[in-house]
Design an enzyme around this catalytic site. Structure first.
Site, PDB file in Angstrom:
ATOM      1  N   GLY A 153     -34.769  28.566 -66.182  1.00  0.00           N
ATOM      2  CA  GLY A 153     -35.433  29.658 -65.468  1.00  0.00           C
ATOM      3  C   GLY A 153     -36.935  29.527 -65.598  1.00  0.00           C
ATOM      4  CG  HIS A 160     -35.453  16.966 -65.689  1.00  0.00           C
ATOM      5  ND1 HIS A 160     -34.772  18.004 -66.283  1.00  0.00           N
ATOM      6  CD2 HIS A 160     -34.697  16.602 -64.614  1.00  0.00           C
ATOM      7  CE1 HIS A 160     -33.655  18.242 -65.598  1.00  0.00           C
ATOM      8  NE2 HIS A 160     -33.590  17.406 -64.587  1.00  0.00           N
ATOM      9  CD  GLU A 178     -40.826  27.199 -63.744  1.00  0.00           C
ATOM     10  OE1 GLU A 178     -41.685  28.087 -63.846  1.00  0.00           O
ATOM     11  OE2 GLU A 178     -40.021  26.925 -64.648  1.00  0.00           O
ATOM     12  CD  GLU A 196     -41.602  15.665 -64.245  1.00  0.00           C
ATOM     13  OE1 GLU A 196     -40.868  14.727 -64.616  1.00  0.00           O
ATOM     14  OE2 GLU A 196     -42.022  16.539 -65.029  1.00  0.00           O
ATOM     15  CG  HIS A 199     -41.723  10.914 -66.633  1.00  0.00           C
ATOM     16  ND1 HIS A 199     -42.140  10.323 -67.805  1.00  0.00           N
ATOM     17  CD2 HIS A 199     -41.962  12.253 -66.777  1.00  0.00           C
ATOM     18  CE1 HIS A 199     -42.610  11.259 -68.619  1.00  0.00           C
ATOM     19  NE2 HIS A 199     -42.525  12.433 -68.017  1.00  0.00           N
ATOM     20  CG  HIS A 205     -44.163  12.891 -72.079  1.00  0.00           C
ATOM     21  ND1 HIS A 205     -43.180  13.739 -72.527  1.00  0.00           N
ATOM     22  CD2 HIS A 205     -44.287  13.136 -70.750  1.00  0.00           C
ATOM     23  CE1 HIS A 205     -42.732  14.462 -71.513  1.00  0.00           C
ATOM     24  NE2 HIS A 205     -43.383  14.108 -70.425  1.00  0.00           N
ATOM     25  CG  MET A 213     -48.262   9.631 -67.390  1.00  0.00           C
ATOM     26  SD  MET A 213     -47.183  10.395 -66.135  1.00  0.00           S
ATOM     27  CE  MET A 213     -45.609  10.405 -66.990  1.00  0.00           C
ATOM     28  CG  ASP A 266     -69.483  21.145 -73.253  1.00  0.00           C
ATOM     29  OD1 ASP A 266     -70.395  20.348 -72.979  1.00  0.00           O
ATOM     30  OD2 ASP A 266     -68.357  21.109 -72.709  1.00  0.00           O
ATOM     31  CG  ASP A 311     -73.016  27.593 -70.973  1.00  0.00           C
ATOM     32  OD1 ASP A 311     -72.938  26.391 -70.640  1.00  0.00           O
ATOM     33  OD2 ASP A 311     -73.234  28.514 -70.166  1.00  0.00           O
ATOM     34  CB  ALA A 361     -73.179  31.770 -80.166  1.00  0.00           C
ATOM     35  CG  ASP A 407     -76.588  19.870 -76.280  1.00  0.00           C
ATOM     36  OD1 ASP A 407     -77.285  20.329 -75.356  1.00  0.00           O
ATOM     37  OD2 ASP A 407     -76.460  18.649 -76.499  1.00  0.00           O
TER      38      ASP A 407
END
Length: 456
Positions: A153, A160, A178, A196, A199, A205, A213, A266, A311, A361, A407
């Site tokens: 679900g 896959h 989905e 997919e 694959h 993977h 991948m 960053d 940032d 910061a 930075d």
């Protein structure tokens, strides 16, 4: 059953084998440390794959990553040049079905886009067939659909595919439960299809979070293969000569390497006991108990609620929230969840309208204040009273010898570390001066020429 979920996840994706119930009861009277150890080892393996702290514990963030939408194939079955198509032209067909009957032309377009990613860089060609037999059959199915790998679900496994071969080999199944889309809302069909089809062409993977991948779903605004994806597919099927010319002008994107001497950041922040370094859509996490600093996606931890190319970032430990800054907006996250009403404009923190972004910061936990850096100025923000104190000061007067604009900045082991370009400036409060200058990635474990490419 929520308590069974981690076991099922590790069984499916990392080969964890739980003891059968009867043997478990017999073993329980003796010693189940072997079973626990086996489970912890698999948790650590999964944590390493996703750039989490490999402590073997089912922390909130480990469970969050486990619950992310992803590909249904295992992460621990590597296959290289052994499984591939022996021909260069691959036929494909899309099976008619109810789930996306209305959107057939758009679905086909998304599939063509995904296939073209692979054919444009290699010598493989795709031909669509209406006939019954094709090398790659593409279907939208739900639940148990007869291949031994049922979908669960919405969420979880999105799709896959099967490795090249006869019959079901090369076939690709998408979970019709989905919310498939062609853009960033819902689940992007072109992004998942590109993965997919990798694959279906024989790729496994990749632990590189910049790779198409990579097993966790990750929407990137521009759909493109990474440098590693291109090398992997060309290793199997050779290089497309047209691509060679294009890549000289615009090479495929490389995932930032923590040991690159030109690496810049960053943003950098403390996060509980860790120091976290941000770059583009990636981050590295340095934990005091673990030598290796691993790369992961920002979205692995904070889903898509936090933007990439940040940032500045800092954590207020006392109040247990993290602020992320990008342009004139900031995001507030608590317990991995974006708080309501965010992002907000940075003027809410007390910046005048002339300030359009924050460079860095620097949060001081014990003194409960944060210093913001903007261009040649710095500002002091009182965290207890949540107000900006007084007017801005000049960086050159307050932080001697620090180049600006900077930075990133972080308080670490008694010193303030400022980052600019590929340099890091270690600043001593007591002496009010820079005590050392080193490469920006000095805190990464690069002494042995290691990089992102790690053995699992």
């Amino acid at each position: 059953n929520p308590s069974r979920f981690p076991q099922e996840y590790l069984h499916h994706f990392y080969g964890y084998q739980p003891e059968p119930d009867r043997r478990k009861r017999a073993a329980a009277s003796r010693d189940d440390s072997h079973q626990t150890r086996g489970f912890c080892d698999k948790v650590k393996k999964m944590q390493r794959f996703f750039g989490l702290t490999p402590d073997g514990k089912l922390s909130q963030e480990t469970l969050t990553v486990m619950k992310k939408p992803r590909c249904g194939l295992s992460d621990v079955e590597p296959h290289g040049a052994t499984v591939r198509w022996t021909k260069r032209t691959i036929s494909y067909r899309t099976l008619k079905n109810q789930a996306c009957h209305r959107k057939t032309s758009r679905t086909l377009k998304a599939i063509r886009t995904a296939l073209k990613l692979w054919s444009s860089v290699s010598l493989i060609r795709f031909r669509r067939r209406e006939a019954k037999e094709a090398d790659v059959s593409i279907a939208f199915v739900s639940g148990d659909h007869g291949d031994g790998s049922p979908f669960s679900g919405k969420g979880g496994a999105l799709a896959h595919a099967f490795l090249p071969g006869l019959g079901i080999g090369g076939d690709v199944h998408f979970d019709s439960a989905e919310e498939w889309t062609l853009n960033s809302t819902g689940i992007s069909l072109p992004v998942v299809a590109a993965h997919e089809f990798g694959h279906a062409l024989g790729l496994s993977h990749s632990p590189d979070p910049g790779s198409i991948m990579y097993p966790a779903y990750n929407f990137a605004p521009s759909l493109e293969l990474s440098f590693d994806d291109v090398k992997s597919i060309q290793h199997l099927y050779g290089e497309n000569p047209n691509f060679h010319l294009q890549s000289l002008k615009r090479p495929p994107p490389k995932t930032p390497d923590k040991c690159d001497p030109d690496l810049s950041f960053d943003a950098v922040t403390e996060l509980q006991q860790e120091v976290v370094f941000f770059k583009d859509r990636f981050m590295w996490r340095k934990h005091p108990s673990f030598v290796e600093t691993r790369i992961t996606l920002i979205s692995n931890l904070w889903s898509n609620s936090v933007p990439s190319h940040l940032d500045a970032v800092y954590e207020n430990v006392e109040k247990n929230f993290i602020l992320f800054f990008k342009g004139d907006q900031y995001w507030k996250v608590q317990q991995l969840i974006l708080q309501e009403g965010f992002p907000r404009n940075i003027s809410d923190l007390g910046f005048p309208s002339r300030i359009k972004s924050v460079d860095a910061a620097l949060h001081f936990r014990d003194d409960r204040y944060t210093v913001f850096f903007t261009g040649h100025e710095c500002w002091r923000y009182n965290e207890l009273r949540a107000v900006m104190e007084g007017s801005p000061m000049l960086i050159e007067q307050h932080w001697l010898e620090i180049p600006f604009p900077i930075d990133a900045a972080v308080y670490y082991e008694g010193f303030v570390n400022f980052f600019k370009g590929n340099k890091q400036y270690k600043y001593d409060f007591g002496q009010n001066r820079v005590v050392s200058v080193s490469s920006a990635n000095d805190l990464m474990d690069c002494e042995m020429g290691k990089s992102n490419k790690h053995a699992l």
